[in-house]
Motif scaffolding. Sequence first.
Motif, PDB file in Angstrom:
ATOM      1  N   UNK A  74       0.826  -1.208   0.000  1.00 45.88           N
ATOM      2  CA  UNK A  74       0.000   0.000   0.000  1.00 45.88           C
ATOM      3  C   UNK A  74       0.864   1.263   0.000  1.00 45.88           C
ATOM      4  N   UNK A  75       0.344   2.286  -0.596  1.00 49.59           N
ATOM      5  CA  UNK A  75       1.071   3.558  -0.742  1.00 49.59           C
ATOM      6  C   UNK A  75       1.676   4.036   0.579  1.00 49.59           C
ATOM      7  N   UNK A  76       0.933   3.962   1.667  1.00 48.34           N
ATOM      8  CA  UNK A  76       1.417   4.487   2.950  1.00 48.34           C
ATOM      9  C   UNK A  76       2.555   3.664   3.553  1.00 48.34           C
ATOM     10  N   UNK A  77       2.840   2.494   2.990  1.00 49.74           N
ATOM     11  CA  UNK A  77       3.931   1.655   3.500  1.00 49.74           C
ATOM     12  C   UNK A  77       5.116   1.574   2.536  1.00 49.74           C
ATOM     13  N   UNK A  78       5.041   2.285   1.432  1.00 49.75           N
ATOM     14  CA  UNK A  78       6.143   2.258   0.463  1.00 49.75           C
ATOM     15  C   UNK A  78       7.309   3.112   0.951  1.00 49.75           C
ATOM     16  N   UNK A  79       8.492   2.831   0.414  1.00 48.36           N
ATOM     17  CA  UNK A  79       9.734   3.544   0.755  1.00 48.36           C
ATOM     18  C   UNK A  79      10.093   3.380   2.227  1.00 48.36           C
ATOM     19  N   UNK A  80       9.725   2.235   2.807  1.00 47.22           N
ATOM     20  CA  UNK A  80      10.051   1.938   4.198  1.00 47.22           C
ATOM     21  C   UNK A  80      10.735   0.583   4.337  1.00 47.22           C
ATOM     22  N   UNK A  81      11.221   0.042   3.211  1.00 45.46           N
ATOM     23  CA  UNK A  81      11.889  -1.258   3.244  1.00 45.46           C
ATOM     24  C   UNK A  81      10.941  -2.445   3.255  1.00 45.46           C
ATOM     25  N   UNK A  82       9.664  -2.215   2.966  1.00 45.29           N
ATOM     26  CA  UNK A  82       8.679  -3.298   3.022  1.00 45.29           C
ATOM     27  C   UNK A  82       8.943  -4.360   1.953  1.00 45.29           C
ATOM     28  N   UNK A  83       9.345  -3.949   0.746  1.00 48.25           N
ATOM     29  CA  UNK A  83       9.641  -4.939  -0.308  1.00 48.25           C
ATOM     30  C   UNK A  83      10.758  -5.867   0.146  1.00 48.25           C
ATOM     31  N   UNK A  84      11.771  -5.305   0.760  1.00 48.38           N
ATOM     32  CA  UNK A  84      12.883  -6.113   1.259  1.00 48.38           C
ATOM     33  C   UNK A  84      12.410  -7.085   2.334  1.00 48.38           C
ATOM     34  N   UNK A  85      11.566  -6.621   3.233  1.00 48.62           N
ATOM     35  CA  UNK A  85      11.048  -7.480   4.294  1.00 48.62           C
ATOM     36  C   UNK A  85      10.209  -8.621   3.721  1.00 48.62           C
TER      37      UNK A  85
END
Length: 142
Positions: A74-85
């Motif tokens: 979701x947009x509000x969780x992007x650019x926080x390393x979520x893809x890596x997690x």
Amino acid sequence: MAELELTDSPSPEDLAVISEGLTAFNELEVGPSERLPLAVLIRDDSDGSPGRIVGGLSGYTSWGWLFTQLIFIPENLRSQGMASRLLTAAENEARARGCGGAWIDTFNPMALKAYQRQGYEVFGELPAFVGDRTRTFLKKAL
């Protein structure tokens, strides 16, 4: 004589004939795939609800490989390393299942960079897949 039928609404039974036939053929050729679904879910309880699913990763393991089919953050969780997690969790489970490699594809330039940061390497491309975007295929040794 065999006839062809083109349809945009095959029944689940129609698709099962194709899937089961190919599965049987492949098992004779290379052995069982041992295909297992794999998902890493993002849950959010910030609205007071008990952890509703807001995104995540979906794929499967088969023949010693992890294949990531879908990732949505979701947009509000992007650019926080979520893809890596998400990828790390899926890769760890794939290793536990005995996988030695992972592959993924994308036509999103931002996703491509995220996958490369995670250690994925390009092994193929389809230029102008959608408009001017290239569909890129990536792999990683686990």
